[in-house]
Design a protein around this motif. Structure first.
Motif, mmCIF file in Angstrom:
data_model
loop_
_atom_site.group_PDB
_atom_site.id
_atom_site.type_symbol
_atom_site.label_atom_id
_atom_site.label_comp_id
_atom_site.label_asym_id
_atom_site.label_seq_id
_atom_site.Cartn_x
_atom_site.Cartn_y
_atom_site.Cartn_z
ATOM 1 N N LYS A 90 11.808 6.429 1.366
ATOM 2 C CA LYS A 90 12.919 6.262 2.332
ATOM 3 C C LYS A 90 12.312 5.570 3.471
ATOM 4 O O LYS A 90 13.232 4.462 4.227
ATOM 5 N N VAL A 91 11.165 5.476 4.062
ATOM 6 C CA VAL A 91 10.774 4.668 4.930
ATOM 7 C C VAL A 91 10.702 3.159 4.469
ATOM 8 O O VAL A 91 11.236 2.384 5.276
ATOM 9 N N MET A 92 10.343 2.854 3.274
ATOM 10 C CA MET A 92 10.279 1.431 3.054
ATOM 11 C C MET A 92 11.932 1.084 2.650
ATOM 12 O O MET A 92 12.313 -0.103 3.042
ATOM 13 N N ASN B 109 -12.515 0.472 -1.537
ATOM 14 C CA ASN B 109 -12.959 -0.116 -0.102
ATOM 15 C C ASN B 109 -11.573 -0.662 0.461
ATOM 16 O O ASN B 109 -11.607 -1.372 1.445
ATOM 17 N N TYR B 110 -10.442 -0.386 -0.181
ATOM 18 C CA TYR B 110 -9.201 -1.060 0.099
ATOM 19 C C TYR B 110 -8.602 -0.192 1.636
ATOM 20 O O TYR B 110 -8.675 1.181 1.247
ATOM 21 N N THR B 111 -8.175 -0.840 2.443
ATOM 22 C CA THR B 111 -7.647 -0.267 3.700
ATOM 23 C C THR B 111 -6.343 0.314 3.362
ATOM 24 O O THR B 111 -5.491 -0.372 2.277
ATOM 25 N N PHE B 112 -5.465 0.921 4.242
ATOM 26 C CA PHE B 112 -4.075 0.977 4.046
ATOM 27 C C PHE B 112 -3.399 -0.199 4.009
ATOM 28 O O PHE B 112 -2.527 -0.327 3.361
ATOM 29 N N LYS B 113 -3.846 -1.135 5.009
ATOM 30 C CA LYS B 113 -3.273 -2.233 5.135
ATOM 31 C C LYS B 113 -3.219 -3.107 4.142
ATOM 32 O O LYS B 113 -2.011 -3.647 3.743
ATOM 33 N N LEU B 114 -4.306 -3.179 3.418
ATOM 34 C CA LEU B 114 -4.285 -4.113 2.248
ATOM 35 C C LEU B 114 -3.637 -3.227 0.925
ATOM 36 O O LEU B 114 -2.812 -3.839 0.334
ATOM 37 N N THR B 115 -3.759 -1.913 1.008
ATOM 38 C CA THR B 115 -2.885 -1.118 0.140
ATOM 39 C C THR B 115 -1.193 -1.448 0.181
ATOM 40 O O THR B 115 -0.693 -1.660 -1.081
ATOM 41 N N HIS C 160 5.792 -6.134 5.652
ATOM 42 C CA HIS C 160 4.492 -5.617 5.778
ATOM 43 C C HIS C 160 4.222 -5.346 7.394
ATOM 44 O O HIS C 160 3.404 -4.419 7.616
ATOM 45 N N GLN C 161 4.271 -6.292 8.293
ATOM 46 C CA GLN C 161 4.024 -6.272 9.616
ATOM 47 C C GLN C 161 4.792 -5.102 10.084
ATOM 48 O O GLN C 161 4.188 -4.223 11.124
ATOM 49 N N GLN C 162 6.142 -4.964 10.003
ATOM 50 C CA GLN C 162 7.026 -3.578 10.419
ATOM 51 C C GLN C 162 6.127 -2.532 9.951
ATOM 52 O O GLN C 162 6.086 -1.519 10.899
ATOM 53 N N LEU C 163 6.136 -2.261 8.711
ATOM 54 C CA LEU C 163 5.619 -1.189 7.979
ATOM 55 C C LEU C 163 4.328 -0.540 8.579
ATOM 56 O O LEU C 163 3.899 0.463 8.705
ATOM 57 N N TYR C 164 3.576 -1.663 8.643
ATOM 58 C CA TYR C 164 1.982 -1.184 9.162
ATOM 59 C C TYR C 164 1.898 -0.890 10.600
ATOM 60 O O TYR C 164 1.361 -0.023 10.852
#
Length: 238
Positions: A22-24, A62-68, A102-106
């Motif tokens: 829903k967020v996406m 080692n993946y961050t949330f940002k990269l995921t 990506h920028q908005q969601l992160y």
């Protein structure tokens, strides 16, 4: 009486109780990338990306949330293009759309987790806690990235233990680690199917973080219901 608390992560601590689909979807709409009439197409793209991430061993520990999130959005867009929902052939346009989402969601995630962090500080100092989550094997990195790794004495992650919600066994692992009787544990989660029902099967108390879910709302069988993470203190800090 509550003596320990088990938290869910995705949809609970990072999205105000809303399912990530829903967020996406709201981000795709607000940026004019998709239209309301394409909701079913997006849902298929979302499922495709989740299954690919879940089965493809793409996400490293080692993946961050940002990269995921970067990988997840890319998979969704590639699906939408392949199935001719989006007509994008220019690589720059693709990258611009990807970056926009990506920028908005992160940024939204950082803000939401920041609020969750502030609300949880007085709670986690009073109760032993665990995290039970369906995730990709990098939850420890994500918790450090979000500065909440110190909040949880135990982390039970589906990709690590080989058990996924709604299997009650994943909650039982956390219960065993906490060393507290199930009836003295409160489980907090956004999903009736994945959090509340299996936790109740284990004998735990339950708190449903009610938001916009993946499916039509089911009967509310939780012991408590909240619509904002700040309301949790009124249940456990008495």
């Amino acid at each position: 009486m509550v003596k320990a608390i088990i938290f869910d992560f995705g949809g609970t601590l990072d999205t105000h109780g809303d399912h990530w689909s829903k967020v996406m979807w709201r981000a795709y709409l607000s940026n004019g990338i998709l239209q309301e009439s394409q909701a079913d197409d997006f849902r298929k793209a979302y499922v495709y990306a989740e299954r690919t991430l879940g089965n493809g061993h793409i996400i490293r520990s080692n993946y961050t949330f940002k990269l995921t999130l970067d990988v997840k959005i890319r998979l969704q867009l590639e699906y939408l293009i392949t199935h001719q929902v989006l007509e994008i052939t220019d690589k720059k346009i693709f990258q611009d759309i990807h970056t926009q989402l990506h920028q908005q969601l992160y940024a939204d995630v950082l803000q939401t987790v920041g609020k969750s962090r502030e609300c949880l500080i007085p709670i986690v100092t009073q109760y032993p806690t665990a995290l039970v989550t369906n995730f990709y094997g990098n939850m420890q990195m994500v918790l450090r990235e979000m500065h909440i790794d110190m909040f949880f004495q135990h982390v039970v992650e589906s990709a690590v233990v080989g058990i996924r919600k709604p299997d009650p066994a994943i909650f039982q692992l956390a219960i065993d680690q906490l060393g507290v009787s199930p009836e003295e544990i409160l489980v907090v989660g956004d999903s009736m199917k994945n959090d509340i029902l299996p936790a109740k099967q284990c004998g735990c108390q339950t708190c449903w973080f009610k938001g916009e879910g993946w499916e039509e709302p089911q009967e509310n069988t939780a012991d408590f219901t909240i619509t904002d993470i700040s309301q949790l203190k009124d249940i456990v800090l008495v």
